[in-house]
Design an enzyme around this catalytic site. Structure first.
Site, mmCIF file in Angstrom:
data_model
loop_
_atom_site.group_PDB
_atom_site.id
_atom_site.type_symbol
_atom_site.label_atom_id
_atom_site.label_comp_id
_atom_site.label_asym_id
_atom_site.label_seq_id
_atom_site.Cartn_x
_atom_site.Cartn_y
_atom_site.Cartn_z
ATOM 1 N N SER A 187 7.746 8.911 11.944
ATOM 2 C CA SER A 187 6.583 8.801 11.064
ATOM 3 C C SER A 187 6.995 9.005 9.621
ATOM 4 O O SER A 187 7.475 10.084 9.243
ATOM 5 C CB SER A 187 5.529 9.845 11.436
ATOM 6 O OG SER A 187 4.618 10.003 10.369
ATOM 7 N N GLN A 204 5.030 9.218 7.197
ATOM 8 C CA GLN A 204 4.111 10.138 6.522
ATOM 9 C C GLN A 204 4.578 11.576 6.709
ATOM 10 O O GLN A 204 4.565 12.367 5.758
ATOM 11 C CB GLN A 204 2.695 9.947 7.071
ATOM 12 C CG GLN A 204 2.143 8.563 6.716
ATOM 13 C CD GLN A 204 0.750 8.307 7.236
ATOM 14 O OE1 GLN A 204 0.216 9.088 8.021
ATOM 15 N NE2 GLN A 204 0.157 7.212 6.810
ATOM 16 N N ARG A 221 -7.444 -3.167 9.644
ATOM 17 C CA ARG A 221 -6.450 -4.055 10.274
ATOM 18 C C ARG A 221 -7.053 -4.805 11.465
ATOM 19 O O ARG A 221 -6.662 -5.937 11.759
ATOM 20 C CB ARG A 221 -5.194 -3.281 10.666
ATOM 21 C CG ARG A 221 -4.555 -2.591 9.452
ATOM 22 C CD ARG A 221 -3.061 -2.556 9.465
ATOM 23 N NE ARG A 221 -2.578 -1.820 8.294
ATOM 24 C CZ ARG A 221 -2.378 -2.335 7.086
ATOM 25 N NH1 ARG A 221 -2.611 -3.618 6.855
ATOM 26 N NH2 ARG A 221 -1.953 -1.593 6.080
ATOM 27 N N ASP A 247 2.025 -1.380 11.806
ATOM 28 C CA ASP A 247 0.695 -1.771 11.296
ATOM 29 C C ASP A 247 0.383 -3.243 11.570
ATOM 30 O O ASP A 247 -0.755 -3.682 11.389
ATOM 31 C CB ASP A 247 0.607 -1.497 9.793
ATOM 32 C CG ASP A 247 0.643 -0.006 9.492
ATOM 33 O OD1 ASP A 247 0.343 0.802 10.394
ATOM 34 O OD2 ASP A 247 0.975 0.360 8.351
ATOM 35 N N LYS A 297 0.836 -1.217 0.000
ATOM 36 C CA LYS A 297 0.000 0.000 0.000
ATOM 37 C C LYS A 297 0.867 1.261 0.000
ATOM 38 O O LYS A 297 0.638 2.178 -0.775
ATOM 39 C CB LYS A 297 -0.927 -0.041 1.234
ATOM 40 C CG LYS A 297 -1.839 1.143 1.353
ATOM 41 C CD LYS A 297 -3.061 0.814 2.168
ATOM 42 C CE LYS A 297 -2.850 0.909 3.664
ATOM 43 N NZ LYS A 297 -2.688 2.297 4.138
ATOM 44 N N SER A 298 1.867 1.292 0.866
ATOM 45 C CA SER A 298 2.718 2.494 0.954
ATOM 46 C C SER A 298 3.400 2.776 -0.385
ATOM 47 O O SER A 298 3.474 3.924 -0.835
ATOM 48 C CB SER A 298 3.799 2.290 2.019
ATOM 49 O OG SER A 298 3.229 2.204 3.291
HETATM 50 C C1 S3P Z 1 2.655 4.812 6.252
HETATM 51 C C2 S3P Z 1 3.295 5.139 7.413
HETATM 52 C C3 S3P Z 1 2.839 4.701 8.748
HETATM 53 C C4 S3P Z 1 1.854 3.555 8.642
HETATM 54 C C5 S3P Z 1 0.820 3.805 7.603
HETATM 55 C C6 S3P Z 1 1.459 3.966 6.238
HETATM 56 C C7 S3P Z 1 3.192 5.318 4.968
HETATM 57 O O1 S3P Z 1 2.202 5.775 9.388
HETATM 58 O O2 S3P Z 1 1.259 3.306 9.885
HETATM 59 O O3 S3P Z 1 -0.106 2.740 7.545
HETATM 60 O O4 S3P Z 1 2.797 4.810 3.902
HETATM 61 O O5 S3P Z 1 4.034 6.223 5.017
HETATM 62 P P1 S3P Z 1 3.027 6.905 10.204
HETATM 63 O O6 S3P Z 1 3.887 7.613 9.264
HETATM 64 O O7 S3P Z 1 1.976 7.819 10.778
HETATM 65 O O8 S3P Z 1 3.777 6.164 11.256
#
Ligand code: S3P
Length: 442
Positions: free
Chosen positions: A178, A180, A403, A331, A20-21
């Site tokens: 993080s 993100q 999840r 996750d 997904k990421s």
């Molecule tokens: C993700 C980063 C993680 C993860 C999320 C997907 C990403 O979150 O939990 O499901 O694709 O960069 P955080 O960056 O908030 O830790």
């Protein structure tokens, strides 16, 4: 609603859907690159489709094609997503452009970094779950970069308006690991005139950095003696469209790894799973819990390591999970908690306070649901202690959190009585074919 009955055995080979990421990032980098990007193995889940819709609204043409002829994995007629890149400055939108990130935190947080460099103001909304999640973590660095970013209700939540412009380079030290937030700052940094420095307490998933490098970005990461990581992005990058192969999502494989360990007479092989070291914590936990896991055919695809994983029924024992391991399995903690519930002895999870601000408060939800299945759990502010026992069936409300729905389906596979999962349709967020894939192994 779905009723889960314990199967007699579980066996077979499965290729789980794409990561997904990485799928989100392939659309975003493809959109702001020059030329076309071809993506194989793209995850067609609700979250990634939300990203696709947002970028289409900004004038990006994205097509599905069928690639006939054998692929590297011996499959033919593979679907390929082609993204016609518009370059760093080619996105279009009138002021007030409304973008709906739906349930997807990755969409809103990464896209905001790109929007920071566009010559228009956009408003981002999301569903009720996403609208309750914290966005101050991206608003703060974007404001330091000189970008006006406003949470409409003044509470650091969606909707937010991003007044695009010319982001200034910053040196940012994030208090949380993080990916993100890191990706948001790095993507905004693509539009800055000077190097952007981003430091995090532990290296979080680095798919953005790896993909930016493959697209021609100039960046490097160094790990300090205390384990913190600094990524430096240099200015002047022009991204060039690439061919991207998305590995299978280890976060989706996690449910079948757990099921293969917990169900009696089970042996499950998962092929082509991404095992990037910023994501492989579940493999280390399985080993620490005494699980029978074999990792074969380790190879690099694009810039991501991939392997085939086989698990068999095992007697697991409790373990301690915390510190720098947490970002590598964040996750997977719901399904790891289910493994812990069936293990002998206690499992302690700590340093996982971030689980409270995911698609639901996962620490509270795991505790409540495991207790309803007969397991003793003590919840703490940043984790829990799970006293391994014997799961019994219960009615589980996954609270719209994909999840939780999948983790408690795995719990249902090994409970002494049937388990009911209320509104299981939320699995579409990351794994639309989850129940079909599970059936194929029973
Ligand atoms: C993700 C980063 C993680 C993860 C999320 C997907 C990403 O979150 O939990 O499901 O694709 O960069 P955080 O960056 O908030 O830790």
């Amino acid at each position: 609603m779905i009723v889960i009955d314990p199967p007699k055995s579980l066996s077979g080979t499965l290729r789980v859907p794409g990561d997904k990421s990485i799928s989100h990032r392939s659309i975003m980098l493809g959109a702001i690159a020059e030329g076309d990007t071809a993506v194989r193995g793209f995850l067609h889940s609700a979250d990634c489709l939300a990203t696709m819709d947002c970028f289409r609204r900004m004038g990006v043409r994205i097509e599905e094609r069928t690639d006939s002829g054998p692929s590297s994995e011996g499959r033919s007629d593979e679907s390929v997503l082609v993204i016609h890149g518009r370059g760093l400055h080619g996105l279009t939108g009138a002021d007030g452009l409304l973008l709906d990130a739906k349930n997807s935190g990755t969409t809103v947080r990464l896209m905001s970094g790109i929007l920071a460099g566009q010559p228009f103001m956009s408003r981002i909304t999301g569903d009720a779950s996403l609208s309750s999640r914290p966005m101050g973590r991206i608003i703060r660095p974007l404001e330091q970069m000189g970008i006006r970013c406003v949470s409409e209700h003044g509470d650091g939540r969606l909707p937010i308006s991003v007044y695009g412009g010319r982001p200034k380079a910053i040196r940012y030290a994030s208090p949380i690991a993080s990916a993100q937030v890191k990706s948001c700052v790095l993507l905004a940094g693509l539009y800055a005139d000077d190097p952007t420095f981003y430091t995090e307490p532990v290296l979080s998933r680095n798919h953005t950095e790896l993909m930016l490098g493959a697209f021609g970005g100039n960046l490097k990461t160094r790990i300090q003696a205390d384990g913190s990581a600094t990524t430096i992005l240099y200015p002047g990058t022009i991204l060039k469209g690439q061919s991207v192969t998305v590995p299978g999502d280890i976060s989706s494989a996690a449910y079948f790894l757990a099921a293969g360990l917990l169900v009696r007479d089970a042996r499950v092989t998962l092929t082509h799973v991404g095992i990037n070291e910023t994501r492989d914590g579940i493999l280390r936990v399985i080993q620490a819990m005494g699980g029978d896991l074999t990792i074969r055919n380790v190879r690099i695809e694009g810039r991501e390591p991939v392997a085939d994983l086989t698990v068999s029924s095992s007697k697991l024992h409790g373990t301690v999970i915390g510190g720098s391991l947490i970002p590598t399995l964040i996750d997977e903690l719901p399904v790891i908690a289910v493994m812990a519930a069936q293990a002998e002895g206690d499992t302690v999870i700590r340093d996982a306070g971030e689980l409270r601000v995911k698609e639901s408060d996962r620490l509270a939800a795991i505790t409540k649901n495991l207790r309803s299945m007969g397991i003793a759990v003590e919840e703490t502010p940043d984790g829990m202690t799970i006293h391994g026992g014997r799961l019994k069936g219960a009615r589980i409300d996954p609270l719209g959190d994909h999840r939780l729905a999948m983790a408690f389906t795995v719990a249902g596979l090994v409970s002494s009585t049937p388990t009911v999962i209320l509104d299981e349709s939320c699995v579409r967020i990351s794994y639309p074919s989850f129940f079909e894939d599970l059936r194929s192994l029973t």
